[in-house]
Design an enzyme around this catalytic site. Structure first.
Site, mmCIF file in Angstrom:
data_model
loop_
_atom_site.group_PDB
_atom_site.id
_atom_site.type_symbol
_atom_site.label_atom_id
_atom_site.label_comp_id
_atom_site.label_asym_id
_atom_site.label_seq_id
_atom_site.Cartn_x
_atom_site.Cartn_y
_atom_site.Cartn_z
ATOM 1 C CE LYS A 68 -4.119 -2.057 2.081
ATOM 2 N NZ LYS A 68 -5.187 -1.903 3.084
ATOM 3 C CG ASP A 105 -8.885 0.003 3.133
ATOM 4 O OD1 ASP A 105 -9.690 -0.851 2.695
ATOM 5 O OD2 ASP A 105 -7.659 -0.174 3.164
#
Length: 273
Positions: A68, A105
């Site tokens: 990420k 997210d």
């Protein structure tokens, strides 16, 4: 011949990922027969080479640990949402081959809570201080009007969380992990810890606990989630987050507004069962 559109989830380890089941169910629900979604075991060292080899069929990538942050130098643009937590879980390829990074997210957390009627809270608690805790703080910056308490194990992590809270404009304080059982008195607790880390708190759930968002999805329910549910609390699990963030990715990859949430959730439940 129809042009094939491709997307995939990358990470290491990746065999456990539910993303293929969710995205494929979305394609099936909307009749997108020319779309395919795969998973690839890719670590940080292999990432630049993998991305460089992708051709014009590719619409997007989902990224999990440990990629990420590693993906960010490879992108042409990074959204403000992703930049706020230095984490990209979504890459969208433009028609010109450009690469845009985003983080679903954070809005996924917000949307999952809203689906259960939780749109504003007066205060909140976060258990843990890893990458998911950072996303939780960014989500709380949008919906929490008061103090956020983060329960952590180390002074270093506490300092990181306070710095992030300041950057996000949160009224944030940290507390020692030994006191983490107190979190359940907050109107909303988001638990971002590994399996088993909160089991000891199950016996100490208050008579009227606030809502719990436990980001684990296997095994489910966790001991803490089961105890909170038994006391009448609103409880959300990792599948709620997974499905809501995946729907947002699906929409960005395909360009279809209003992704098939129900079909993707059903696929996730079937895969876990």
């Amino acid at each position: 011949m129809t042009t094939q559109h491709r997307a995939a989830v990358l990470g290491s380890p990746i065999a456990h990922s539910l993303s293929p089941a969710l995205h494929r169910a979305g394609y099936a629900a909307l009749g997108l027969a020319d779309w395919r979604y795969d998973r690839f075991e890719v670590d940080e060292a292999a990432l630049p080479g993998f991305v460089a080899r992708l051709d014009e069929q590719w619409a997007g990538l989902s990224l999990t640990m440990p990629l990420k942050r590693a993906i960010m130098p490879l992108l042409d643009e990074v959204s403000a949402t992703a930049r706020s937590v230095d984490a990209v879980n979504t890459v969208v390829f433009g028609p010109d081959g450009s690469r845009r990074g985003d983080n679903t997210d954070i809005p996924g957390l917000v949307n999952a809570l809203a689906e259960r009627g939780i749109r504003r809270v007066g205060a909140a608690a976060v258990l843990g201080a890893g990458a998911t805790a950072s996303s939780a703080l960014a989500a709380l910056a949008q919906i929490c009007d008061g103090e956020v308490t983060v329960y952590v194990r180390s002074p270093e992590r506490a300092a990181e969380m306070r710095a992030l809270g300041e950057r996000l404009g949160l009224d944030l304080r940290t507390a020692d992990w030994d006191r983490a059982g107190e979190a359940l008195a907050a109107p909303l607790t988001i638990s971002t810890t590994p399996v088993g880390a909160t089991d000891a708190f199950a016996a100490a759930v208050p008579e009227r606990p606030g809502a719990l968002f436990d980001v684990l999805y296997h095994p489910w329910p966790t001991a803490l989630a089961a105890a909170c549910a038994a006391h009448g609390a609103t409880v959300l699990g990792g599948l709620d987050l997974l499905v809501h963030q995946a729907v947002l990715q699906f929409e960005q990859f395909t360009g279809v507004a209003g992704g098939p949430l129900a079909a993707m959730r059903a696929a996730g439940e079937a895969a876990l069962a």
